[in-house]
Design an enzyme around this catalytic site. Structure first.
Site, PDB file in Angstrom:
ATOM      1  N   GLU A   1      62.247 -20.718 -23.004  1.00 42.85           N
ATOM      2  CA  GLU A   1      62.842 -20.096 -21.820  1.00 42.85           C
ATOM      3  C   GLU A   1      61.743 -19.408 -21.011  1.00 42.85           C
ATOM      4  O   GLU A   1      60.871 -18.747 -21.555  1.00 42.85           O
ATOM      5  CB  GLU A   1      63.903 -19.071 -22.243  1.00 42.85           C
ATOM      6  CG  GLU A   1      64.616 -18.417 -21.057  1.00 42.85           C
ATOM      7  CD  GLU A   1      65.664 -17.395 -21.484  1.00 42.85           C
ATOM      8  OE1 GLU A   1      66.556 -17.104 -20.677  1.00 42.85           O
ATOM      9  OE2 GLU A   1      65.578 -16.879 -22.611  1.00 42.85           O
TER      10      GLU A   1
ATOM     11  N   LYS B   1      71.805 -21.403 -16.604  1.00 48.09           N
ATOM     12  CA  LYS B   1      72.305 -20.501 -17.643  1.00 48.09           C
ATOM     13  C   LYS B   1      73.653 -19.922 -17.246  1.00 48.09           C
ATOM     14  O   LYS B   1      73.800 -19.306 -16.192  1.00 48.09           O
ATOM     15  CB  LYS B   1      71.286 -19.380 -17.883  1.00 48.09           C
ATOM     16  CG  LYS B   1      71.589 -18.483 -19.070  1.00 48.09           C
ATOM     17  CD  LYS B   1      70.420 -17.517 -19.285  1.00 48.09           C
ATOM     18  CE  LYS B   1      70.609 -16.663 -20.517  1.00 48.09           C
ATOM     19  NZ  LYS B   1      69.439 -15.775 -20.746  1.00 48.09           N
TER      20      LYS B   1
ATOM     21  N   CYS C   1      69.370 -19.545 -24.143  1.00 47.55           N
ATOM     22  CA  CYS C   1      69.347 -18.224 -24.766  1.00 47.55           C
ATOM     23  C   CYS C   1      70.743 -17.659 -25.045  1.00 47.55           C
ATOM     24  O   CYS C   1      71.397 -18.043 -25.987  1.00 47.55           O
ATOM     25  CB  CYS C   1      68.519 -17.273 -23.911  1.00 47.55           C
ATOM     26  SG  CYS C   1      67.881 -15.832 -24.824  1.00 47.55           S
TER      27      CYS C   1
END
Length: 262
Positions: free
Chosen positions: A17, A90, A131
């Site tokens: 990331e 995301k 994440c």
């Protein structure tokens, strides 16, 4: 490092990331790129060239993306032909406030994505999360229902949440859905004031750890045998044991498509 992985036999390469900039809210906007503008997206060009040069699929970690005046935390997937085959923004933004430890609000910086991302590659069907997306089992369930063999999560868990949850979440998502989970984190000495846990890992469909790193910069290559998915699901047929008469999992995207087609 992509070259090292490819020369070691890797067919899918996963990056961390926010690997093209210091992991700090002070730098995300400065390093952001407009992916639709080739002249202002050198990182996208690099990933495309690397995938094509080595004939591999690259899950390009995540990058800060400018689009229509908004900033996104975005992962791009490139096929062996160098073409962009998928883009995941995301979905779940990481806001944390642990007194005396860490305060970080991703929602102050980024706009959240609104679509799951699953892509067929020549090395299997891949679901993509970034994440904090790993904390939400519903997304992994959706990917499993759509036929994913592996879910790749570029991530940068901090030291506090990483020590408690990073391995636990990976093994849980893999075991719950009886598929593979791969993660890639920046190393701990990455630039920026955000202390990163590290420990990139590959987990198998029974929740077993196949390969992992420490917190230092490293490249790991491991073999994935997709037949283990079928074997695990045959041995413990969770899908058949689900109680749809008591609870149901609804794919809202599919429901919306069905309604629009009527």
């Amino acid at each position: 490092m992509i070259k090292i992985a490819a020369e070691s036999g890797a067919r899918i390469v996963v990056l961390p990331e926010m690997w093209n900039c210091p992991y700090s809210k002070d730098f995300f906007a400065k390093f952001a790129e407009d992916f639709d503008n080739e002249d202002s997206s050198p990182t996208i060009s690099l990933l495309s060239e690397a995938a094509s040069c080595h004939g591999i699929t690259i899950i390009g970690g995540s990058l800060p993306e400018w689009s229509n005046g908004r900033l996104y935390n975005t992962s791009c997937v490139f096929g062996p032909d160098g073409k962009l085959s998928a883009k995941h923004r995301k979905i779940h933004l990481f806001d944390v406030d642990i007194p005396g430890d860490i305060t970080f609000k991703e929602s102050d910086i980024f706009t959240g994505g609104d679509k799951p991302t699953i892509v067929d590659t020549d090395a299997g069907c891949v679901g993509v999360g970034i994440c904090h997306d790993i904390r939400f089992p519903e997304l992994a369930m959706l990917y499993a229902a759509k036929g994913a063999h592996i879910i790749c999560y570029p991530g940068a868990f901090n030291i506090s949440t990483g020590e408690l949850l990073w391995e636990l979440m990976q093994r849980s998502r893999a075991a719950d859905n009886q598929l593979f989970v791969a993660t890639c984190s920046p190393s701990r000495d990455s630039c920026g004031g955000y202390a990163i846990w590290g420990h990139s890992t590959l987990v198998g469909p029974s929740g077993e750890i196949i390969a992992t790193t420490g917190h230092e910069e490293n490249v790991i290559v491991a073999e994935i045998d997709y037949s283990k998915i079928k074997l695990q699901r045959k041995s413990i047929p969770l899908d058949k044991q689900k109680r749809g008469d008591i609870y149901q999992f609804v794919d809202e995207c599919e429901e919306e498509k069905h309604q629009n087609s009527e």
